[in-house]
Write a protein that holds these residues in place. Structure first.
Motif, mmCIF file in Angstrom:
data_model
loop_
_atom_site.group_PDB
_atom_site.id
_atom_site.type_symbol
_atom_site.label_atom_id
_atom_site.label_comp_id
_atom_site.label_asym_id
_atom_site.label_seq_id
_atom_site.Cartn_x
_atom_site.Cartn_y
_atom_site.Cartn_z
ATOM 1 N N ASP A 9 -3.307 -25.546 26.078
ATOM 2 C CA ASP A 9 -4.079 -23.834 26.495
ATOM 3 C C ASP A 9 -3.310 -22.599 25.213
ATOM 4 N N VAL A 10 -1.833 -23.183 25.500
ATOM 5 C CA VAL A 10 -1.673 -22.367 23.764
ATOM 6 C C VAL A 10 -2.021 -22.513 22.546
ATOM 7 N N VAL A 11 -2.123 -23.540 22.046
ATOM 8 C CA VAL A 11 -2.377 -24.139 20.502
ATOM 9 C C VAL A 11 -3.853 -24.057 20.168
ATOM 10 N N GLY A 12 -4.506 -25.075 20.912
ATOM 11 C CA GLY A 12 -5.843 -25.380 21.236
ATOM 12 C C GLY A 12 -6.433 -24.243 20.263
ATOM 13 N N GLY A 13 -7.465 -24.458 19.233
ATOM 14 C CA GLY A 13 -8.380 -23.770 19.141
ATOM 15 C C GLY A 13 -7.867 -22.462 18.016
ATOM 16 N N ARG A 14 -6.669 -23.470 16.984
ATOM 17 C CA ARG A 14 -6.038 -23.101 15.976
ATOM 18 C C ARG A 14 -6.797 -23.428 14.786
ATOM 19 N N ARG A 15 -6.250 -24.747 14.748
ATOM 20 C CA ARG A 15 -6.869 -25.260 13.430
ATOM 21 C C ARG A 15 -7.500 -26.151 13.899
ATOM 22 N N ALA A 16 -7.797 -27.035 12.959
ATOM 23 C CA ALA A 16 -9.358 -28.179 13.257
ATOM 24 C C ALA A 16 -8.051 -29.476 12.948
ATOM 25 N N THR B 254 -7.808 -32.142 16.200
ATOM 26 C CA THR B 254 -7.623 -33.794 15.997
ATOM 27 C C THR B 254 -6.042 -33.920 17.073
ATOM 28 N N LEU B 255 -5.272 -33.679 16.170
ATOM 29 C CA LEU B 255 -4.090 -34.551 17.045
ATOM 30 C C LEU B 255 -4.069 -34.113 19.265
ATOM 31 N N LEU B 256 -4.386 -32.899 19.154
ATOM 32 C CA LEU B 256 -5.046 -32.688 20.483
ATOM 33 C C LEU B 256 -5.118 -33.573 21.694
ATOM 34 N N ASP B 257 -6.549 -34.085 20.511
ATOM 35 C CA ASP B 257 -7.546 -35.088 21.230
ATOM 36 C C ASP B 257 -6.897 -36.180 21.176
ATOM 37 N N ALA B 258 -5.867 -37.068 21.213
ATOM 38 C CA ALA B 258 -5.521 -38.345 20.333
ATOM 39 C C ALA B 258 -4.380 -38.050 21.254
#
Length: 256
Positions: free
Chosen positions: A128-135, A139-143
């Motif tokens: 919620d805090v860092v999502g959508g900031r940088r590609a 990629t990391l958040l998905d993994a």
């Protein structure tokens, strides 16, 4: 170097003449009375420090750290500072790509203090805090997965002298610091080297401890204070824009 490899190297270097015992210690004062020299290398929440340095309990920086590994190649190698958060991505130490298998990624993130009953909820808050900031961060958040994630705080120790009577503190016990300059483990190794040298060079333990304190106290405290300043700079919220403009200006000047 992976910390597990470093620990194995240090353990292998312990001479056979060293007697090792393992037992739970509740009070170090009897040990201090029985020993010529007592070394406290027992970490941030050191029992040795708390037994001999009143008021020197570790203090929280008021942030939550999430860190772990992910089974992907690093999407980048960088540390991103946002407004009140940071995310770092590095290769997993010692890992190499084999065929189609990824090499692995080490990652860490820092947020204002926020804990939930489960790691999965903590990761949801991170997204919620860092999502959508940088590609690369996406990629990391998905993994990342809860089972390979640790959640904890950051604590530091107030400024203290590392020696009192026949007791010396080393590493985090003497100067636990924020990780933002990447020098905490290095200072612990330097402490051990300086203390060993002082014990070899001086004719008495009190003289060696005075020498050790002179060699290490100011240096270690400088790293501790510098790390705290870097954490504060990285985690700025209301002045993040001013910080970013200042850093861009410095970068535009070219190599120093």
């Amino acid at each position: 170097m992976a910390r597990s490899d470093l620990v194995r190297i240090l353990q292998a270097a312990v001479p056979d003449t060293v007697r090792i015992t393992r037992r739970r210690i509740e009070d170090v004062r009897p040990l201090r009375d029985e020993a010529d020299l007592l070394l406290g290398a027992d970490g941030t929440h050191s029992l040795v420090r708390r037994s001999g340095w009143p008021g020197a309990a570790a203090r929280s920086h008021g942030v939550t750290v999430l860190r772990g590994t992910a089974d992907i190649d690093p999407p980048e190698v960088a540390e991103t500072w946002g407004g009140g958060w940071l995310v770092g991505i590095t290769p997993l130490a010692g890992a190499t790509r084999t065929g189609t298998a990824p090499a692995g990624t080490n990652w860490f993130a820092c947020l204002p203090e926020h804990r939930t009953p489960s790691v999965a909820e903590d990761l949801a808050h991170l997204r919620d805090v860092v999502g959508g900031r940088r590609a690369p961060i996406e990629t990391l958040l998905d993994a990342i997965r809860p089972e390979t994630t640790l959640v904890h705080g950051i604590h530091t120790v107030p400024a203290i002298a590392p020696v009192r009577q026949n007791v010396a503190l080393l590493g985090d016990a003497a100067h636990a610091m924020a990780p933002n300059l990447g020098h905490g483990a290095n200072t612990a190794l330097e402490d051990a080297d300086a203390l060993a040298a002082a014990l070899r060079e001086r004719s008495s333990i009190p003289a060696a401890l005075r020498d050790y304190a002179l060699r290490r106290a100011a240096v270690d405290q400088a790293w501790r204070l510098g790390s705290a300043v870097m954490l504060q700079m990285a985690m700025m919220q209301s002045r993040a824009g001013l910080r970013d403009r200042a850093l861009r200006r410095i970068a535009s000047l070219g190599p120093l």
